[in-house]
Design an enzyme around this catalytic site. Sequence first.
Site, PDB file in Angstrom:
ATOM      1  N   TYR A 140       0.830  -1.211   0.000  1.00 43.69           N
ATOM      2  CA  TYR A 140       0.000   0.000   0.000  1.00 43.69           C
ATOM      3  C   TYR A 140       0.863   1.260   0.000  1.00 43.69           C
ATOM      4  O   TYR A 140       0.578   2.232  -0.689  1.00 43.69           O
ATOM      5  CB  TYR A 140      -0.926   0.010   1.219  1.00 43.69           C
ATOM      6  CG  TYR A 140      -1.979   1.081   1.160  1.00 43.69           C
ATOM      7  CD1 TYR A 140      -3.251   0.785   0.662  1.00 43.69           C
ATOM      8  CD2 TYR A 140      -1.719   2.386   1.578  1.00 43.69           C
ATOM      9  CE1 TYR A 140      -4.225   1.762   0.579  1.00 43.69           C
ATOM     10  CE2 TYR A 140      -2.686   3.363   1.498  1.00 43.69           C
ATOM     11  CZ  TYR A 140      -3.940   3.057   1.002  1.00 43.69           C
ATOM     12  OH  TYR A 140      -4.899   4.028   0.918  1.00 43.69           O
ATOM     13  N   PHE A 184      -6.541  20.019 -24.561  1.00 47.54           N
ATOM     14  CA  PHE A 184      -7.275  18.776 -24.823  1.00 47.54           C
ATOM     15  C   PHE A 184      -8.649  18.850 -24.134  1.00 47.54           C
ATOM     16  O   PHE A 184      -8.833  19.599 -23.177  1.00 47.54           O
ATOM     17  CB  PHE A 184      -6.475  17.568 -24.319  1.00 47.54           C
ATOM     18  CG  PHE A 184      -7.178  16.278 -24.624  1.00 47.54           C
ATOM     19  CD1 PHE A 184      -7.363  15.874 -25.935  1.00 47.54           C
ATOM     20  CD2 PHE A 184      -7.695  15.487 -23.610  1.00 47.54           C
ATOM     21  CE1 PHE A 184      -8.046  14.695 -26.232  1.00 47.54           C
ATOM     22  CE2 PHE A 184      -8.375  14.310 -23.896  1.00 47.54           C
ATOM     23  CZ  PHE A 184      -8.548  13.918 -25.200  1.00 47.54           C
ATOM     24  N   ASP A 185      -9.606  18.064 -24.610  1.00 52.58           N
ATOM     25  CA  ASP A 185     -10.989  18.218 -24.117  1.00 52.58           C
ATOM     26  C   ASP A 185     -11.151  17.961 -22.618  1.00 52.58           C
ATOM     27  O   ASP A 185     -11.917  18.661 -21.953  1.00 52.58           O
ATOM     28  CB  ASP A 185     -12.002  17.407 -24.944  1.00 52.58           C
ATOM     29  CG  ASP A 185     -11.663  15.946 -25.034  1.00 52.58           C
ATOM     30  OD1 ASP A 185     -10.465  15.607 -24.952  1.00 52.58           O
ATOM     31  OD2 ASP A 185     -12.572  15.130 -25.203  1.00 52.58           O
ATOM     32  N   ASP A 229       1.389  19.652 -20.785  1.00 49.34           N
ATOM     33  CA  ASP A 229       0.534  18.476 -20.916  1.00 49.34           C
ATOM     34  C   ASP A 229       1.299  17.533 -21.835  1.00 49.34           C
ATOM     35  O   ASP A 229       1.421  17.766 -23.031  1.00 49.34           O
ATOM     36  CB  ASP A 229      -0.817  18.884 -21.496  1.00 49.34           C
ATOM     37  CG  ASP A 229      -1.708  17.688 -21.754  1.00 49.34           C
ATOM     38  OD1 ASP A 229      -1.219  16.540 -21.674  1.00 49.34           O
ATOM     39  OD2 ASP A 229      -2.902  17.882 -22.044  1.00 49.34           O
ATOM     40  N   ALA A 286       1.253  14.130 -22.689  1.00 47.03           N
ATOM     41  CA  ALA A 286       0.820  12.806 -23.153  1.00 47.03           C
ATOM     42  C   ALA A 286       1.725  12.240 -24.255  1.00 47.03           C
ATOM     43  O   ALA A 286       2.110  11.087 -24.218  1.00 47.03           O
ATOM     44  CB  ALA A 286      -0.626  12.886 -23.628  1.00 47.03           C
ATOM     45  N   LYS A 292      -0.322   6.992 -23.324  1.00 48.84           N
ATOM     46  CA  LYS A 292       0.213   7.295 -24.650  1.00 48.84           C
ATOM     47  C   LYS A 292       1.715   6.956 -24.676  1.00 48.84           C
ATOM     48  O   LYS A 292       2.081   5.809 -24.816  1.00 48.84           O
ATOM     49  CB  LYS A 292      -0.016   8.782 -24.993  1.00 48.84           C
ATOM     50  CG  LYS A 292      -1.449   9.090 -25.418  1.00 48.84           C
ATOM     51  CD  LYS A 292      -2.336   9.321 -24.253  1.00 48.84           C
ATOM     52  CE  LYS A 292      -3.648   9.945 -24.635  1.00 48.84           C
ATOM     53  NZ  LYS A 292      -4.522  10.096 -23.453  1.00 48.84           N
ATOM     54  N   HIS A 351     -19.434  14.326 -26.082  1.00 49.61           N
ATOM     55  CA  HIS A 351     -19.144  13.422 -27.210  1.00 49.61           C
ATOM     56  C   HIS A 351     -19.070  11.955 -26.817  1.00 49.61           C
ATOM     57  O   HIS A 351     -19.351  11.084 -27.625  1.00 49.61           O
ATOM     58  CB  HIS A 351     -17.845  13.844 -27.913  1.00 49.61           C
ATOM     59  CG  HIS A 351     -16.630  13.769 -27.060  1.00 49.61           C
ATOM     60  ND1 HIS A 351     -16.401  14.644 -26.021  1.00 49.61           N
ATOM     61  CD2 HIS A 351     -15.579  12.910 -27.066  1.00 49.61           C
ATOM     62  CE1 HIS A 351     -15.250  14.320 -25.447  1.00 49.61           C
ATOM     63  NE2 HIS A 351     -14.736  13.284 -26.051  1.00 49.61           N
TER      64      HIS A 351
HETATM   65  N1  F0G Z   1      -3.966  15.460 -22.550  1.00 48.05           N
HETATM   66  C1  F0G Z   1      -3.918  15.073 -23.839  1.00 48.05           C
HETATM   67  C2  F0G Z   1      -3.113  15.853 -24.820  1.00 48.05           C
HETATM   68  C3  F0G Z   1      -4.629  13.943 -24.239  1.00 48.05           C
HETATM   69  O1  F0G Z   1      -4.595  13.570 -25.515  1.00 48.05           O
HETATM   70  C4  F0G Z   1      -5.375  13.216 -23.267  1.00 48.05           C
HETATM   71  C5  F0G Z   1      -6.130  12.040 -23.652  1.00 48.05           C
HETATM   72  C6  F0G Z   1      -5.376  13.655 -21.947  1.00 48.05           C
HETATM   73  C7  F0G Z   1      -4.651  14.791 -21.626  1.00 48.05           C
HETATM   74  C8  F0G Z   1      -6.140  12.949 -20.876  1.00 48.05           C
HETATM   75  O2  F0G Z   1      -5.546  11.752 -20.563  1.00 48.05           O
HETATM   76  O3  F0G Z   1      -7.174   9.979 -21.270  1.00 48.05           O
HETATM   77  O4  F0G Z   1      -5.326   9.487 -19.677  1.00 48.05           O
HETATM   78  O5  F0G Z   1      -7.238  10.851 -18.966  1.00 48.05           O
HETATM   79  N2  F0G Z   1      -6.350  11.709 -24.832  1.00 48.05           N
HETATM   80  C9  F0G Z   1      -6.994  10.526 -25.309  1.00 48.05           C
HETATM   81  C10 F0G Z   1      -7.150  10.628 -26.797  1.00 48.05           C
HETATM   82  C11 F0G Z   1      -8.245  10.160 -24.600  1.00 48.05           C
HETATM   83  O6  F0G Z   1      -7.840   9.772 -27.358  1.00 48.05           O
HETATM   84  O7  F0G Z   1      -6.571  11.519 -27.411  1.00 48.05           O
HETATM   85  P1  F0G Z   1      -6.376  10.444 -20.098  1.00 48.05           P
END
Ligand code: F0G
Length: 459
Positions: free
Chosen positions: A72, A124-125, A215, A217, A258, A450
């Site tokens: 843990y 990102f969304d 950010d 990813a 990613k 979406h």
């Molecule tokens: N930032 C970026 C640039 C992303 O592309 C994503 C996720 C996230 C943050 C959030 O990360 O999914 O681990 O919570 N992108 C995926 C996509 C979902 O399909 O582009 P997460």
Amino acid sequence: MELPFSESFRIKMVEPIRKSTREERERWIREAHYNLFNLKSDEVFIDLLTDSGTGAMSDRQWAALMQGDESYAGARSYYNMKNAIRDILGFDFFLPTHQGRAAENVLYSTIINEGDVLPGNSHFDTTKGHIEFRKAHAIDCTIDEAADTQLEIPFKGNLDPVKLEKVLNEYPVERIPAVVLTVTNNTAGGQPVSMANIREVSAVCRRHGVRLQIDSARFAENAYFIKTREEGYADKSIKEIVREMFSYADIMTMSSKKDAIVNMGGFVAFRDEDLWRRCQMYCIMNEGFITYGGMSGRDMNALAVGLDEGTEFDYLQTRVRQVEYLGAKLDEYGIPYQRPAGGHAIFIDAKKVLTHVPKEEFIAQTLAIELYLEAGIRGVEIGSILADRDPETRENRYPALELLRLAIPRRTYTNNHMDVIAAALKNVYDRREQITRGYRITREFPIMRHFTVELEPMR
Ligand code: F0G
């Protein structure tokens, strides 16, 4: 003769996938209310919904998984992850989270207040969602060139320092908790950000006393583009480039699904020990204790190995060249996409394909459904459904671009699959004149609609 390019891996385990008939797909997509997220994966032949968590782990990662320490607190796996983050990325403090948006949640719960502004390059969304959910504002400062899909420039993901400066001059520094630089710029087409731009944005942030959050990813793909496209970096290793990229940042949020090539996981890393301490409370409340966050020990172990493998040139070259291969096929067929090909995906310019579908009927979504019907290929809409409604006026937002993203999972499909994708797109492209109507929404959430939206055809 010169030897052709080929993958820098061989395959040890396979997973069967199944083709379907057009009649089956017509039924399945109707039952899914014309939302590709609602399809069962068995109803999909080639799944390009996302490159997130869908990659194939290596033998080394599977081996590391077996050695996961599930204690843990203070697990060995946590320290493996900590060492990788320190050695490869250069951050001393971090909190593990179950994925990228959870890292955003932990960070933004700590630093964002109502009315704040966070400038960035096409947030990102989920990032935008977390900002707007807290009644703060994401201000897009992406360079204008990103909106011209046919313009071929090497770093189309850049943040415009002039636009940024304007925002930083307009608002008091207390209302700007961070500038968010996304590398690569997913929303703009998986387009990279140059080192020069990272450096300049960082300098602007320092001058104004504002934190820079990267950010991250797809940070490794971004480093590959810096190495192959930016002057002065050809002889540097990916790991050297990565270290320099992050040396300009105060915070990094990471979706490890990613470029750390794991199926689940994320983290937020800090330079500032005090901020790390302040974020711990939200980590404990929402994710888990600070030495596992949302992750199991085995996943932290695989993540540590993934960070290492994901920042190796041969792996990245194989990955990016596969996306370029698909782009080259589309060039052959004259299908317009965001140029040049991005790091993780091809983004088809849906407005240039379906010229008769009105924007109110969701052009990119219409193209996504057509491609699924054609060959069982699942892409994702990056257009006005994703853009949500304006939080104040509640009107639909129509972004400059309507894109169909075809995200390529890491180490998962072969170039024969790329050929199928290109041919299917060509078939849709050849009958584009007959596609004149799109869809209307029958059910939606007020934010991030979406994922769950339901639609019906207009015809
Ligand atoms: N930032 C970026 C640039 C992303 O592309 C994503 C996720 C996230 C943050 C959030 O990360 O999914 O681990 O919570 N992108 C995926 C996509 C979902 O399909 O582009 P997460």
